[in-house]
Enzyme design. Structure first.
Site, mmCIF file in Angstrom:
data_model
loop_
_atom_site.group_PDB
_atom_site.id
_atom_site.type_symbol
_atom_site.label_atom_id
_atom_site.label_comp_id
_atom_site.label_asym_id
_atom_site.label_seq_id
_atom_site.Cartn_x
_atom_site.Cartn_y
_atom_site.Cartn_z
ATOM 1 C CB CYS A 183 44.658 7.322 48.217
ATOM 2 S SG CYS A 183 43.965 8.546 49.284
ATOM 3 C CB CYS B 147 51.257 7.007 53.758
ATOM 4 S SG CYS B 147 51.230 8.536 52.797
ATOM 5 C CB CYS C 4 54.211 13.401 55.993
ATOM 6 S SG CYS C 4 52.720 13.359 57.020
ATOM 7 C CG ASN D 58 46.160 3.120 45.578
ATOM 8 O OD1 ASN D 58 45.562 2.530 44.695
ATOM 9 N ND2 ASN D 58 45.606 4.095 46.284
ATOM 10 C CB CYS E 143 44.460 15.560 45.472
ATOM 11 S SG CYS E 143 45.255 14.794 46.884
ATOM 12 N N GLY F 204 51.682 15.472 53.273
ATOM 13 C CA GLY F 204 51.687 16.217 54.530
ATOM 14 C C GLY F 204 50.420 16.046 55.347
ATOM 15 C CD GLU F 205 47.397 15.710 59.787
ATOM 16 O OE1 GLU F 205 46.514 16.599 59.819
ATOM 17 O OE2 GLU F 205 47.142 14.514 59.546
ATOM 18 C CD GLU G 42 54.794 13.311 43.491
ATOM 19 O OE1 GLU G 42 55.709 12.928 42.749
ATOM 20 O OE2 GLU G 42 54.098 12.527 44.157
ATOM 21 C CB SER H 87 43.454 9.272 57.437
ATOM 22 O OG SER H 87 44.052 8.263 56.712
ATOM 23 C CG LEU H 88 39.101 5.432 62.081
ATOM 24 C CD1 LEU H 88 39.541 6.307 63.242
ATOM 25 C CD2 LEU H 88 37.597 5.185 62.151
ATOM 26 C CG HIS H 89 43.380 3.913 57.575
ATOM 27 N ND1 HIS H 89 42.677 3.864 56.396
ATOM 28 C CD2 HIS H 89 44.101 5.071 57.538
ATOM 29 C CE1 HIS H 89 42.970 4.931 55.666
ATOM 30 N NE2 HIS H 89 43.812 5.674 56.335
ATOM 31 C CB CYS I 43 50.629 6.594 57.939
ATOM 32 S SG CYS I 43 49.701 7.827 58.872
ATOM 33 C CB SER J 246 41.988 14.292 54.294
ATOM 34 O OG SER J 246 42.314 13.009 54.769
#
Length: 346
Positions: A339, A121, A114, A296, A107, A165-166, A94, A220-222, A118, A197
């Protein structure tokens, strides 16, 4: 039966020139074909009108142009567009077009599924099925650029590698796709309009710095507490915050470009003063900014958006410590295009 034909976009310009010499033609034909493939983005040899029919037939016999197709397109109430993109082997990824008053952003995805895990996600639940080729990433950008012109009457202005994906787990192909997007022989886009990212792969962040890339880096820390980060991003056991900080210091030393930290605040996970203080300490390693992202939901409620008071606390404390902070409101939630929501429900 598997096609014996080669994917022509896997060839460099020099390899195309060599091919034409090998069949007794002139080398410059390779330049012409290369321009049709990358600058003009054609997916059919018959569209290469400055090449003879005989030569086009020869290309048809030897090569195939493996291109993507937009299998379905969904439009959000806010103007966001989500593409379900079918690849030549039937896999689907996508990509998303995000329009605002000042810019239109693509995007794009870099993997089918992936490599990482995470928990918040949707894409991570698919697992990695394969990496995307450079041309498959490039094609997503071309498709979104056309949609931006068609639906919003303006060209694509920015690209973020934040889809499925990473990106750093598909390093070579991602960098090749960026080279083609930024090359004058491709789309001629400025690398300053591209952001990659990553969830944070220290060794590959250092490699980015060594390769002297010109695009922006977002992480992407969080969580800036190791135990908390492992809870929400289990792969972080292998990529510790200490290693991540060291790799980002190396990045800044080499590139002199600040990093953006993407950060979601969840209820009862990372919404305390202790969490903010740890983030502030992490931010003091190099010049950076923090992008607080609206969450989300993808599941039955393990992760819930923190209260507005917690978000306000983050903003107040970060600003007090002179760390730039923005709050990103999600776009395209009504079509699962926001996201963390990309999961091929189609």
């Amino acid at each position: 039966m598997v096609s014996e034909k080669k994917d022509i976009r896997a060839l460099s310009k020099q390899e195309l020139r060599d091919f034409f010499v090998s069949i007794g033609d002139q080398a410059f034909r390779g330049n012409q074909v290369y321009e049709w493939l990358w600058n003009k983005g054609v997916h059919n040899f018959d569209e290469m009108t400055n090449i003879s029919k005989e030569t086009r037939a020869h290309l048809e016999q030897n090569f195939v142009i493996n291109h993507i197709e937009v299998d379905s397109l969904q439009k959000s109430n806010d103007g966001t567009i989500k593409n379900a993109v079918k690849l030549h082997d039937g896999f689907v990824v996508e990509s998303v077009l995000i329009p605002t008053k000042s810019r239109t952003t693509a995007c794009v995805s870099s993997q089918v599924g992936c490599s990482l895990d995470c928990k918040f996600c949707a894409t991570s639940r698919l697992k990695r099925m394969r990496n995307l080729n450079p041309d498959e990433i490039f094609d997503q950008v071309v498709a979104i650029h056309k949609e931006s012109l068609l639906y919003h009457d303006k060209p694509l202005s920015n690209i973020v590698y934040m889809g499925m994906g990473e990106p750093l787990m598909n390093y070579k192909n991602v960098l090749e796709s960026i080279n083609m997007i930024t090359s004058e022989e491709g789309l001629g886009m400025s690398p300053k309009r591209i952001t990659l990212s990553t969830s944070g792969v220290p060794k590959m962040i250092k490699k980015l710095a060594d390769d002297e890339v010109k695009f922006h880096l977002a992480v992407s820390l969080h969580a800036a507490i190791q135990e908390t980060r492992e809870q929400i991003m289990p792969f972080a056991k292998n990529f510790t915050l200490e290693d991540l900080r060291e790799s980002l210091e190396y990045w800044y030393k080499k590139t002199k470009r600040r990093v953006t930290y993407e950060y979601i605040v969840w209820n009862n996970i990372n919404d305390t003063e202790k969490d903010v203080d740890a983030l502030i300490q992490f931010c003091q390693a190099i010049p950076c900014k923090v992008n607080l992202i609206e969450y989300n939901p993808i599941d039955d409620g393990e992760f819930q958006q923190a209260a507005n008071s917690a978000i306000d606390m983050y903003i107040e404390k970060l600003e007090h410590n002179k760390i730039p902070v923005t709050v990103r409101r999600s776009r395209g939630k009504d079509i699962d295009a926001a996201c963390g929501q990309l999961a091929n429900k189609s």
